[in-house]
Design a protein around this motif. Structure first.
Motif, short mmCIF file in Angstrom:
data_model
loop_
_atom_site.label_atom_id
_atom_site.label_comp_id
_atom_site.label_asym_id
_atom_site.label_seq_id
_atom_site.Cartn_x
_atom_site.Cartn_y
_atom_site.Cartn_z
N ILE A 1 0.86 -1.19 0.00
CA ILE A 1 0.00 0.00 0.00
C ILE A 1 0.89 1.24 0.00
CG2 ILE A 1 -1.85 1.25 1.16
CD1 ILE A 1 -2.68 -1.36 2.55
N GLY A 2 0.72 2.09 -1.01
CA GLY A 2 1.44 3.35 -1.09
C GLY A 2 0.55 4.51 -0.66
N GLU A 3 0.93 5.71 -1.09
CA GLU A 3 0.19 6.90 -0.64
C GLU A 3 -0.93 7.28 -1.61
OE1 GLU A 3 2.42 10.26 1.12
OE2 GLU A 3 1.77 11.35 -0.66
N GLY A 4 -0.53 7.59 -2.83
CA GLY A 4 -1.51 8.01 -3.82
C GLY A 4 -0.82 8.11 -5.16
N PRO A 5 -1.58 8.11 -6.25
CA PRO A 5 -0.97 8.16 -7.59
C PRO A 5 -0.16 9.43 -7.79
CG PRO A 5 -3.38 7.80 -7.70
CD PRO A 5 -3.05 8.08 -6.28
N GLY A 6 0.94 9.31 -8.52
CA GLY A 6 1.70 10.47 -8.97
C GLY A 6 1.32 10.78 -10.42
N GLN A 7 2.13 11.58 -11.07
CA GLN A 7 1.79 12.04 -12.42
C GLN A 7 1.66 10.88 -13.42
OE1 GLN A 7 4.45 14.98 -14.05
NE2 GLN A 7 3.53 14.79 -16.08
N VAL A 8 2.67 10.00 -13.43
CA VAL A 8 2.66 8.91 -14.43
C VAL A 8 1.49 7.96 -14.15
CG1 VAL A 8 4.04 7.12 -15.53
CG2 VAL A 8 5.18 9.10 -14.54
N GLU A 9 1.24 7.72 -12.88
CA GLU A 9 0.12 6.83 -12.50
C GLU A 9 -1.21 7.44 -12.94
OE1 GLU A 9 2.63 7.72 -10.41
OE2 GLU A 9 3.67 5.78 -10.33
N ASP A 10 -1.34 8.75 -12.74
CA ASP A 10 -2.56 9.46 -13.14
C ASP A 10 -2.75 9.39 -14.66
OD1 ASP A 10 -4.79 11.40 -12.75
OD2 ASP A 10 -3.46 12.74 -13.86
N LEU B 1 -2.59 3.35 -13.56
CA LEU B 1 -1.97 2.19 -12.91
C LEU B 1 -1.11 2.65 -11.74
CD1 LEU B 1 -0.84 0.28 -16.13
CD2 LEU B 1 -2.65 -0.43 -14.54
N ALA B 2 -1.09 1.86 -10.67
CA ALA B 2 -0.32 2.22 -9.48
C ALA B 2 1.16 1.90 -9.66
CB ALA B 2 -0.86 1.46 -8.26
N PHE B 3 1.99 2.77 -9.14
CA PHE B 3 3.45 2.55 -9.08
C PHE B 3 4.05 2.15 -10.43
CE2 PHE B 3 2.69 2.50 -4.50
CZ PHE B 3 3.79 3.22 -4.04
N VAL B 4 3.83 2.99 -11.42
CA VAL B 4 4.46 2.77 -12.73
C VAL B 4 5.48 3.86 -13.07
CG1 VAL B 4 2.72 1.27 -13.79
CG2 VAL B 4 2.41 3.75 -13.86
N PRO C 1 8.75 6.60 -11.61
CA PRO C 1 10.09 6.30 -11.07
C PRO C 1 10.05 5.53 -9.74
CG PRO C 1 9.96 8.58 -11.84
CD PRO C 1 8.58 8.02 -11.95
N ALA C 2 9.16 5.90 -8.83
CA ALA C 2 9.07 5.19 -7.55
C ALA C 2 8.65 3.73 -7.78
CB ALA C 2 8.09 5.88 -6.61
N GLY C 3 7.75 3.56 -8.72
CA GLY C 3 7.27 2.21 -9.04
C GLY C 3 8.37 1.35 -9.64
N CYS D 1 -1.50 -1.22 -4.37
CA CYS D 1 -2.50 -0.15 -4.45
C CYS D 1 -2.06 1.02 -3.56
CB CYS D 1 -3.88 -0.67 -4.08
SG CYS D 1 -4.00 -1.23 -2.38
N ASN D 2 -2.93 1.98 -3.40
CA ASN D 2 -2.62 3.18 -2.64
C ASN D 2 -3.73 3.52 -1.66
OD1 ASN D 2 -0.08 4.35 -3.80
ND2 ASN D 2 -1.27 4.24 -5.71
N VAL D 3 -3.40 4.39 -0.70
CA VAL D 3 -4.44 4.88 0.24
C VAL D 3 -5.50 5.66 -0.53
CG1 VAL D 3 -4.88 6.45 2.17
CG2 VAL D 3 -2.92 4.90 2.26
N TYR E 1 10.13 2.57 4.31
CA TYR E 1 10.18 3.84 3.59
C TYR E 1 9.46 3.73 2.25
CZ TYR E 1 13.79 5.46 6.81
OH TYR E 1 14.48 5.84 7.93
N HIS E 2 8.85 4.83 1.86
CA HIS E 2 8.26 4.92 0.52
C HIS E 2 9.41 4.97 -0.50
CE1 HIS E 2 6.06 6.41 -2.89
NE2 HIS E 2 4.93 6.22 -2.24
N PRO E 3 9.30 4.27 -1.63
CA PRO E 3 10.39 4.33 -2.62
C PRO E 3 10.73 5.76 -3.06
CG PRO E 3 8.63 2.85 -3.37
CD PRO E 3 8.25 3.31 -2.01
N1 URA Z 1 3.62 7.01 -5.11
C1 URA Z 1 2.61 6.34 -4.51
O1 URA Z 1 2.42 6.41 -3.31
N2 URA Z 1 1.84 5.58 -5.28
C2 URA Z 1 1.99 5.45 -6.60
O2 URA Z 1 1.20 4.72 -7.20
C3 URA Z 1 3.05 6.14 -7.18
C4 URA Z 1 3.85 6.92 -6.44
#
Ligand code: URA
Length: 194
Positions: A42-51, A55-58, A60-62, A82-84, A156-158
């Motif tokens: 479980i991550g935090e929330g989508p970033g730009q690429v995910e938006d 798709l979640a974590f696709v 740089p962090a993904g 997934c994300n919160v 830690y979050h990536p």
């Molecule tokens: N950071 C997050 O927490 N979630 C993502 O899906 C991407 C980056």
């Protein structure tokens, strides 16, 4: 009451207007991966690429998360991610408590459907919204918590690792601890045969 299903969860996320985050997004990001996986991230929330991709974590962090998984021999398609929050917060800000609370309905449904044995909480937002506000990621990372029979570990979050490489050593320890836990529980026997 309708029986819950992955399709219902996705429809619920698609229709959700429970907070303001859905205004101005390109795609909702419900999460994806192996729906039979014993392991959930479980991550935090989508970033730009995910938006952009839905798709979640696709981004740089993904990509870093994918490499971290491979370091413990886990192909990414064997886990569920997934994300919160399912909508990108503006400028990647931390979701407000009321936004996270509104989206918790979806996350609870995902946990109920997946019934994971182990959950890895990526960063403070995921850790606080599942284990409680008192969690401090620098103090509590790498510790195992058991909630309703599910093993949960904050790490830690990536994205934090991309910003501060000195955290990578601790993150690597946490991944080893994850592998040890999966072995102890007899999960992924095809990967971790002794
Ligand atoms: N950071 C997050 O927490 N979630 C993502 O899906 C991407 C980056």
């Amino acid at each position: 009451m309708a029986e819950i299903s992955w399709e219902l969860m996705e429809q619920q996320v698609a229709a959700c207007r429970m907070c303001g985050l859905c205004q101005g997004i390109h795609h909702k990001v419900p999460g994806q991966g192996d729906r039979h996986s014993p392991l959930m991230f479980i991550g935090e929330g989508p970033g730009q690429v995910e938006d952009e991709q839905g798709l979640a974590f696709v981004g740089p962090a993904g990509q870093l998360l994918t490499r971290m998984l491979l370091a413990i021999d886990l192909p990414r398609d064997r886990v569920y991610i997934c994300n919160v929050v399912k909508c990108r917060p503006p400028n990647n800000r931390v979701p407000l408590p009321e936004e996270a609370a509104a989206c918790m309905l979806h996350l609870r449904m995902q946990v109920a459907l997946l019934r994971p044995r182990v959950i890895v909480l990526l960063g403070s937002t995921a850790a606080k919204n599942t284990l409680g506000e008192e969690i401090r990621i620098t103090r509590d990372r790498g510790k195992w918590f058991q909630r309703k029979g599910v093993w949960m570990m904050p790490t830690y979050h990536p994205s934090a690792l991309l910003r501060d490489v000195s955290k990578k050593r601790d993150a690597w320890e946490d991944m080893q601890s994850l592998r040890d836990k999966l072995m102890e529980l007899g999960l992924y026997p095809d990967i971790y045969q002794e």
